[in-house]
Design an enzyme around this catalytic site. Structure first.
Site, PDB file in Angstrom:
ATOM      1  N   LEU A   1      61.436 -29.986 -21.213  1.00  0.00           N
ATOM      2  CA  LEU A   1      61.221 -29.860 -22.429  1.00  0.00           C
ATOM      3  C   LEU A   1      60.833 -29.104 -23.400  1.00  0.00           C
ATOM      4  CD1 LEU A   1      57.357 -32.788 -22.436  1.00  0.00           C
ATOM      5  CD2 LEU A   1      60.066 -33.279 -23.488  1.00  0.00           C
ATOM      6  N   ASP A   2      61.749 -29.111 -25.098  1.00  0.00           N
ATOM      7  CA  ASP A   2      61.721 -27.895 -25.770  1.00  0.00           C
ATOM      8  C   ASP A   2      60.437 -27.806 -25.951  1.00  0.00           C
ATOM      9  OD1 ASP A   2      65.210 -28.284 -25.449  1.00  0.00           O
ATOM     10  OD2 ASP A   2      65.156 -29.753 -27.428  1.00  0.00           O
ATOM     11  N   PRO A   3      60.575 -26.582 -26.711  1.00  0.00           N
ATOM     12  CA  PRO A   3      59.434 -26.066 -26.847  1.00  0.00           C
ATOM     13  C   PRO A   3      59.350 -26.755 -27.947  1.00  0.00           C
ATOM     14  CG  PRO A   3      61.178 -23.970 -26.618  1.00  0.00           C
ATOM     15  CD  PRO A   3      61.875 -25.295 -26.695  1.00  0.00           C
TER      16      PRO A   3
END
Length: 312
Positions: free
Chosen positions: A50-52
């Site tokens: 998951l992206d930040p």
């Protein structure tokens, strides 16, 4: 003055799946390492980055469960996405710079039509700000250098798009999709279909296969627990395979299966099946059945099976 000696953490073998609610601003690996430290686990991995800027469900695999992490990686995903209509960003999300702004003049019928247009099998062009590689370099490396390169469209499936809320410039949707779907790209495509442009303002993963966010813990909740409580929240490794049919073997056949031998079974052919021994909780591994023959794919070791039996 002598500094105090810092004791090295003693790791231990743990086997199971922890459903983590990844916080905003953390990388998936940072969240994994924090959970791994809190549980003192020897071996761990996550099942899909998951992206930040994204939050939500991040299944973490420990010990024997890491052998089946690919199942979760390949599973369909569910997201709640917040789109900001009228603004297009260089990265497709809040990390980029504003590159285009247009008035938002849409109605509910137009939004319904735009969402329906991108439901089903579609072709997606991967965003420049992604980790997909071209000629040995990640696309985001080209993007950071100010370059845009040709990308091959990828076929993905959007199973459903449900409108949760719409307040003029803010559109909230629930998306169920196949693996590899870029929600940033979907947000931009919906914006273009509406004629006003859009970017992804927030993203929350709510499901991976049969696993849901409802059972996930935050890092704060995990930190507040003692070690026994943390361990009690581990799901067994076969939690990643609950959608598959199952087969139970008697003691002799279970031993032969664990040694990798093919077995004749009275069961319909199946491309994916989870296999158990005679004791409750005796998960042995994954297999497939072809022409009545059980063929092992991923096996647990006898010590791993024994550890799961003791936990059960």
């Amino acid at each position: 003055m002598n500094r105090p000696v810092r004791q090295r953490q003693v790791r231990r073998a743990l086997h199971g799946v922890l459903l983590l609610d990844k916080p905003l601003g953390w990388t998936s690996n940072d969240a994994l390492q924090k959970a791994k430290w809190l549980l003192r686990a020897e071996k761990a991995g996550h099942t899909g980055t998951l992206d930040p800027l994204a939050t939500g469900l991040l299944p973490l695999c420990f010990g024997a469960a890491t052998k089946f992490s690919q199942v979760s990686l390949d599973a369909d995903k569910a997201y709640r996405a917040t789109l900001r209509l009228g603004q297009r960003m260089s990265t497709g999300d809040l990390e980029g710079e504003l590159v285009d702004e247009r008035p938002v003049d849409v109605d509910r019928a137009a939004i319904d039509a735009a969402c329906a247009r991108f439901t089903g099998p579609i072709e997606q062009v991967p965003p420049m700000h992604s980790a997909i590689k071209k000629d040995g370099k990640a696309l985001y490396e080209y993007a950071r250098a100010g370059l845009e390169v040709e990308r091959t469209p990828r076929r993905v499936t959007i199973h459903s798009i449900d409108i949760v809320d719409w307040q003029h410039e803010t559109l909230v949707i629930d998306v169920r999709c196949s693996k590899g779907t870029y929600i940033r790209t979907l947000a931009e495509d919906i914006g273009e279909a509406l004629g006003c442009g859009a970017h992804l303002a927030a993203l929350r993963r709510t499901g991976t296969g049969a696993l849901t966010l409802a059972d996930a813990l935050t890092l704060e909740q995990l930190e507040a627990m003692d070690e026994a409580a943390r361990e009690a929240h581990l799901l067994p490794p076969d939690a990643l395979l609950t959608d598959w049919p199952s087969l139970q073997l008697d003691g002799g056949e279970a031993g032969r299966f664990l040694s990798g031998l093919r077995r004749r079974v009275q069961h319909a052919d199946a491309p994916e099946i989870r296999v158990y021994g005679p004791e409750p909780g005796a998960f042995l591994g994954s297999a497939h059945i072809t022409a009545g023959e059980l063929i092992a794919d991923r096996l647990l070791s006898p010590p791993e099976v024994q550890a799961l039996l003791q936990t059960a």
